[in-house]
Scaffold this motif. Structure first.
Motif, PDB file in Angstrom:
ATOM      1  N   ALA A 205      91.932 -44.258 117.866  1.00 51.34           N
ATOM      2  CA  ALA A 205      92.830 -45.379 117.554  1.00 51.34           C
ATOM      3  C   ALA A 205      94.162 -44.870 117.011  1.00 51.34           C
ATOM      4  CB  ALA A 205      92.160 -46.311 116.543  1.00 51.34           C
ATOM      5  N   HIS A 206      94.096 -43.796 116.207  1.00 51.04           N
ATOM      6  CA  HIS A 206      95.330 -43.233 115.650  1.00 51.04           C
ATOM      7  C   HIS A 206      96.205 -42.668 116.763  1.00 51.04           C
ATOM      8  CE1 HIS A 206      97.756 -41.485 112.391  1.00 51.04           C
ATOM      9  NE2 HIS A 206      97.907 -40.445 113.198  1.00 51.04           N
ATOM     10  N   LEU A 207      95.574 -41.940 117.692  1.00 47.18           N
ATOM     11  CA  LEU A 207      96.329 -41.354 118.797  1.00 47.18           C
ATOM     12  C   LEU A 207      96.936 -42.430 119.695  1.00 47.18           C
ATOM     13  CD1 LEU A 207      93.979 -38.402 119.808  1.00 47.18           C
ATOM     14  CD2 LEU A 207      96.180 -38.258 118.627  1.00 47.18           C
ATOM     15  N   ALA A 208      96.260 -43.579 119.756  1.00 50.65           N
ATOM     16  CA  ALA A 208      96.771 -44.663 120.600  1.00 50.65           C
ATOM     17  C   ALA A 208      97.993 -45.335 119.983  1.00 50.65           C
ATOM     18  CB  ALA A 208      95.674 -45.702 120.841  1.00 50.65           C
ATOM     19  N   HIS A 209      98.196 -45.148 118.675  1.00 45.60           N
ATOM     20  CA  HIS A 209      99.286 -45.847 117.992  1.00 45.60           C
ATOM     21  C   HIS A 209     100.281 -44.918 117.299  1.00 45.60           C
ATOM     22  CE1 HIS A 209      96.285 -49.090 118.406  1.00 45.60           C
ATOM     23  NE2 HIS A 209      97.329 -49.877 118.484  1.00 45.60           N
ATOM     24  N   TYR A 210      99.989 -43.617 117.291  1.00 42.05           N
ATOM     25  CA  TYR A 210     100.887 -42.683 116.613  1.00 42.05           C
ATOM     26  C   TYR A 210     101.260 -41.537 117.548  1.00 42.05           C
ATOM     27  CZ  TYR A 210     100.064 -45.031 112.169  1.00 42.05           C
ATOM     28  OH  TYR A 210     100.011 -45.951 111.169  1.00 42.05           O
ATOM     29  N   ASP A 211     102.463 -41.041 117.362  1.00 41.57           N
ATOM     30  CA  ASP A 211     102.942 -39.921 118.161  1.00 41.57           C
ATOM     31  C   ASP A 211     102.196 -38.649 117.759  1.00 41.57           C
ATOM     32  OD1 ASP A 211     104.819 -38.443 119.861  1.00 41.57           O
ATOM     33  OD2 ASP A 211     105.614 -37.692 117.961  1.00 41.57           O
ATOM     34  N   ALA A 212     101.674 -37.932 118.746  1.00 42.52           N
ATOM     35  CA  ALA A 212     100.848 -36.753 118.471  1.00 42.52           C
ATOM     36  C   ALA A 212     101.653 -35.626 117.843  1.00 42.52           C
ATOM     37  CB  ALA A 212     100.183 -36.266 119.755  1.00 42.52           C
TER      38      ALA A 212
ATOM     39  N   PRO B  58     104.707 -43.650 114.044  1.00 42.61           N
ATOM     40  CA  PRO B  58     104.261 -44.690 114.977  1.00 42.61           C
ATOM     41  C   PRO B  58     104.920 -44.510 116.343  1.00 42.61           C
ATOM     42  CG  PRO B  58     104.744 -45.654 112.839  1.00 42.61           C
ATOM     43  CD  PRO B  58     105.174 -44.219 112.762  1.00 42.61           C
ATOM     44  N   ASN B  59     104.149 -44.767 117.413  1.00 39.33           N
ATOM     45  CA  ASN B  59     104.714 -44.656 118.751  1.00 39.33           C
ATOM     46  C   ASN B  59     105.333 -45.992 119.175  1.00 39.33           C
ATOM     47  OD1 ASN B  59     102.524 -46.274 119.362  1.00 39.33           O
ATOM     48  ND2 ASN B  59     101.424 -44.693 120.503  1.00 39.33           N
ATOM     49  N   ARG B  60     105.720 -46.081 120.427  1.00 35.36           N
ATOM     50  CA  ARG B  60     106.407 -47.281 120.911  1.00 35.36           C
ATOM     51  C   ARG B  60     105.540 -48.536 120.775  1.00 35.36           C
ATOM     52  NH1 ARG B  60     110.826 -47.811 124.302  1.00 35.36           N
ATOM     53  NH2 ARG B  60     110.816 -45.566 124.667  1.00 35.36           N
ATOM     54  N   VAL B  61     104.226 -48.400 121.047  1.00 33.37           N
ATOM     55  CA  VAL B  61     103.323 -49.558 120.977  1.00 33.37           C
ATOM     56  C   VAL B  61     103.248 -50.093 119.553  1.00 33.37           C
ATOM     57  CG1 VAL B  61     100.937 -50.321 121.279  1.00 33.37           C
ATOM     58  CG2 VAL B  61     101.966 -48.778 122.956  1.00 33.37           C
ATOM     59  N   LEU B  62     102.981 -49.204 118.595  1.00 30.90           N
ATOM     60  CA  LEU B  62     102.870 -49.641 117.205  1.00 30.90           C
ATOM     61  C   LEU B  62     104.217 -50.105 116.662  1.00 30.90           C
ATOM     62  CD1 LEU B  62     101.081 -50.008 114.763  1.00 30.90           C
ATOM     63  CD2 LEU B  62     101.486 -47.611 114.147  1.00 30.90           C
ATOM     64  N   PHE B  63     105.299 -49.476 117.126  1.00 27.51           N
ATOM     65  CA  PHE B  63     106.635 -49.893 116.689  1.00 27.51           C
ATOM     66  C   PHE B  63     106.885 -51.352 117.044  1.00 27.51           C
ATOM     67  CE2 PHE B  63     111.155 -50.474 117.796  1.00 27.51           C
ATOM     68  CZ  PHE B  63     111.728 -50.230 116.556  1.00 27.51           C
TER      69      PHE B  63
ATOM     70  N   ALA C  92     109.687 -45.950 110.496  1.00 28.37           N
ATOM     71  CA  ALA C  92     110.297 -45.010 111.437  1.00 28.37           C
ATOM     72  C   ALA C  92     109.310 -44.756 112.567  1.00 28.37           C
ATOM     73  CB  ALA C  92     110.669 -43.704 110.754  1.00 28.37           C
ATOM     74  N   ALA C  93     109.803 -44.578 113.788  1.00 24.29           N
ATOM     75  CA  ALA C  93     108.936 -44.366 114.945  1.00 24.29           C
ATOM     76  C   ALA C  93     109.605 -43.390 115.901  1.00 24.29           C
ATOM     77  CB  ALA C  93     108.651 -45.683 115.659  1.00 24.29           C
ATOM     78  N   ARG C  94     108.767 -42.748 116.701  1.00 21.88           N
ATOM     79  CA  ARG C  94     109.290 -41.924 117.797  1.00 21.88           C
ATOM     80  C   ARG C  94     108.942 -42.631 119.100  1.00 21.88           C
ATOM     81  NH1 ARG C  94     107.066 -36.382 120.432  1.00 21.88           N
ATOM     82  NH2 ARG C  94     108.864 -35.956 121.774  1.00 21.88           N
ATOM     83  N   LEU C  95     109.957 -42.975 119.848  1.00 22.18           N
ATOM     84  CA  LEU C  95     109.753 -43.733 121.076  1.00 22.18           C
ATOM     85  C   LEU C  95     109.466 -42.834 122.269  1.00 22.18           C
ATOM     86  CD1 LEU C  95     112.575 -46.397 120.669  1.00 22.18           C
ATOM     87  CD2 LEU C  95     110.241 -46.423 119.780  1.00 22.18           C
ATOM     88  N   GLY C  96     109.788 -41.554 122.148  1.00 19.48           N
ATOM     89  CA  GLY C  96     109.571 -40.621 123.247  1.00 19.48           C
ATOM     90  C   GLY C  96     110.734 -39.667 123.358  1.00 19.48           C
ATOM     91  N   GLY C  97     110.459 -38.426 123.793  1.00 18.64           N
ATOM     92  CA  GLY C  97     111.524 -37.446 123.934  1.00 18.64           C
ATOM     93  C   GLY C  97     112.239 -37.232 122.618  1.00 18.64           C
TER      94      GLY C  97
END
Length: 671
Positions: A240-247, A252-257, A317-322
């Protein structure tokens, strides 16, 4: 047995002396002409037998005598029986045999059942789950050892016949249950009686997660299975953490953001705003290309840590990618609070990062959208933040922009310009123009700087300041730079030998790791001498990674080309670069030339640069010279060359050929 002449029967036994070492054997004849042989199974020694030996001999003899007596009695009795009595006797014998067989079968069945019970106990006690079987009155029928060990219970209490209430009470005594015993038991008993299964999660000593499932049985009662699901729970939590957080950054990743933003928008109070910040790390691709992805990853982790340090507890704060990050700033009363946060983020990111032994200085472009002012719809708010980021990049990066209504139209225009630029590259409709550089001592053209121009079929000439940032952002700069390099070399071959050609190299080109190969190929294809090619680089080329940049510079120097440091004095560590690499030329930025005649210290700076260059056997070129006064000052200060509108702006290749011929003719006439 012997028979006399009268027919009478005599019973006896045959015996005799047995030689030493022979087994003692007795032959007995019983009624019915049955011969019974009794063998002691012992070897008789020559001497007197021991008590043990005698006992071993006596037992078989005694048994034989008993059989003999029984046989004699039976023979006597049977001889007097009638046929009916013989039949009854036979039936009794058969019944006796049947009873014996039944008894034997019963004994074997008991043994088999006992073995099965032992095997079942072994199996039940060796399964990883705890198991308790209750009867219809909620009493324990079976309870295995894992259950007892799981909760640290006493086997003297938890055993067949123990009630469920007593079991749970015992768990409460030992600290593995903290609820109401009767309420807990009654709830389970009630549901089981209705044929419903129950499931509870509890915590065992040591913080272990335990799952208890009670399943009713058709015949009454129920079976409870108790499983330690600690590892499974941890694995599920990790998934669940990997699904919502940047590895990489654990942000938080884009989904959780999006989820957090939606929650923040719903929770916003009247009079409060929230801000969405889109953050893009400037020239991050260059770091990856030059130093490798491990260093780039370390840089991203460093940026993430610094972002966390800039936020309040309610911000996200979140990382959306790249290299794209985002921030949700909540509970703000005015735009100035967001501006303060942006300044804090810029200050944190601009501080150099040490990544795998490399000191990296970076920056960020930031786009900002406010809710509810810039939209109540989540997707619209995010789109506006993205447009604001696009605007910040278009304004030269390293800055921030709040969303404005006209940004959408500008973004569309920028996208259209990108497509048209790609088409221009494909069609070959770009042009190389040249601006001459004049030697201040003899007033002769020493070189020409190649500059890219784009003649649009509908919009006319488009300024490089408009399309070069787009080319750098999209990666088209590599194609443009290679085209200018090849074109400039090919056209310079037809010019006087004393006139060099200068070509600007973008930081993105410089980090492509193929720059030296491209330069060598351009020289070979054109036939231009290497010492007539001058490559101009800015401090931005060096500031990302000194060692990698210096390696490329040495590769270019081995080819024989000249290297000029452009826009000198506008970076962070200009002097240190001059110490580490011997440039051929320093180009003094136009900002110092413009203010040179004023009350400031620009003239002193120019004088210092000229002195540094002369001490290292480098020439100096002043950029942006527009007046005779500026020219005279440069001559006085000892500057080598000048470049600017005072002599000539950038002009097409055809015109530069005419200018070179005309200027050369004047120089010859003057001589």
């Amino acid at each position: 047995m012997m028979q006399s002449a009268t027919g009478a029967r005599h019973y006896g036994c045959v015996s005799g002396r047995v030689p030493d070492g022979w087994p003692l054997r007795r032959i007995i004849r019983v009624p019915g002409n049955i011969k019974v042989t009794i063998d002691s199974g012992h070897q008789l020694p020559g001497g007197p037998a021991s008590p043990a030996d005698r006992a071993g001999i006596v037992r078989p003899i005694a048994f034989g005598c008993v059989l003999l007596a029984a046989a004699v009695s039976a023979d006597i009795a049977i001889s007097a029986w009638s046929l009916r009595e013989h039949i009854l006797f036979a039936l009794v014998g058969v019944l006796g045999i049947l009873v014996g067989l039944l008894l034997r079968r019963h004994r074997l069945t008991d043994q088999r059942l006992a073995a099965e019970r032992r095997q079942l106990a072994i199996a039940i006690n060796n399964i990883p789950q705890g198991l308790v079987l209750y009867d219809a009155s909620a009493r324990i029928i079976i309870c295995n050892q894992p259950y007892i060990e799981m909760f640290g219970l006493s086997p003297e209490v938890v055993k067949p016949g123990c009630t469920m209430q007593r079991l749970i009470a015992h768990r409460k005594e030992t600290g593995s249950f903290d609820g109401d015993v009767d309420a807990f038991c009654n709830a389970i008993i009630h549901k089981v009686a209705l044929g419903k299964a129950t499931r509870q999660l509890t915590e065992a000593p040591g913080g272990r997660a335990i799952e208890i499932i009670n399943r009713p049985l058709k015949a009454g009662g129920w079976v409870a299975t108790i499983e330690d699901i600690t590892e499974r729970t941890r694995a599920d939590e990790k998934i669940a953490h990997l699904a919502h957080y940047d590895a990489l950054t654990d942000l938080p990743n884009r989904v959780l953001f999006r989820e957090r933003l939606e929650q923040a928008m719903k929770a916003a109070r009247p009079g409060e705003q929230l801000a969405v910040l889109y953050i893009d790390i400037d020239e991050f691709k260059s770091v990856n290309d030059a130093l490798g992805h491990p260093v780039g990853d370390e840089l991203l982790m460093g940026v993430a840590d610094r972002l966390r340090g800039c936020l309040n507890t309610s911000d996200v704060a979140a990382r959306l990618g790249g290299d794209e990050f985002a921030v949700i700033q909540t509970a703000i009363r005015s735009q100035s609070e967001t501006t303060e946060l942006v300044d804090k983020i810029h200050s944190a990111i601009r501080h150099p990062f040490e990544c795998a032994g490399n000191l990296i200085t970076t920056d960020a472009s930031i786009g900002i959208a406010l809710a509810a002012g810039d939209g109540l719809d989540l997707d619209q708010l995010l789109r506006n933040a993205d447009l604001a980021l696009y605007g910040a990049k278009g304004d030269g990066r390293r800055t921030y922009r709040f969303f404005e209504a006209g940004m959408d139209a500008r973004a569309k225009a920028r996208r259209s310009l990108e497509l048209e630029l790609r088409q221009a590259i494909s069609d070959g409709s770009l042009e190389a123009w040249y601006q001459p550089v004049v030697n201040l001592e003899n007033n002769r053209i020493s070189s020409c700087e190649a500059l890219l121009r784009w003649r649009h079929p509908e919009r006319g000439m488009i300024s490089p300041a408009e399309f070069i940032p787009i080319a750098e952002e999209t990666g088209l700069i590599n194609q443009l730079g290679l085209w200018v390099l090849n074109t400039a070399c090919a056209e310079a071959v037809n010019r006087p030998d004393e006139v060099r050609v200068a070509v600007n190299v973008s930081p993105i080109q410089f980090r492509s790791q193929t720059l030296a190969l491209n330069v060598a190929a351009a020289l070979a294809a054109s036939g231009l001498s290497a010492d007539r090619l001058e490559l101009e680089i800015t401090e931005a080329v060096l500031i990302r990674d000194d060692e990698a940049a210096l390696e490329v510079l040495h590769q270019l120097r081995k080819l024989g080309v000249r290297i000029a440091l452009d826009d000198f004095g506008t970076g962070y560590s200009s002097l240190s670069y001059l110490q580490r690499f011997p440039f051929d030329k320093i180009k003094i930025d136009r900002s110092f030339i413009r203010d040179m005649s004023g009350a400031g210290a620009s003239s002193s700076i120019v004088q210092a640069v000229v002195n540094i260059a002369a001490a290292s056997d480098m020439t100096t070129t002043a950029e942006g010279v527009e007046t005779e006064q500026q020219r005279n000052w440069l001559v006085i200060l000892g500057c080598t060359e000048m470049q600017g509108f005072l002599f000539s702006p950038a002009i097409p290749a055809v015109e530069i050929r005419r200018l070179l011929l005309s200027h050369r003719g004047k120089a010859v006439s003057a001589a």
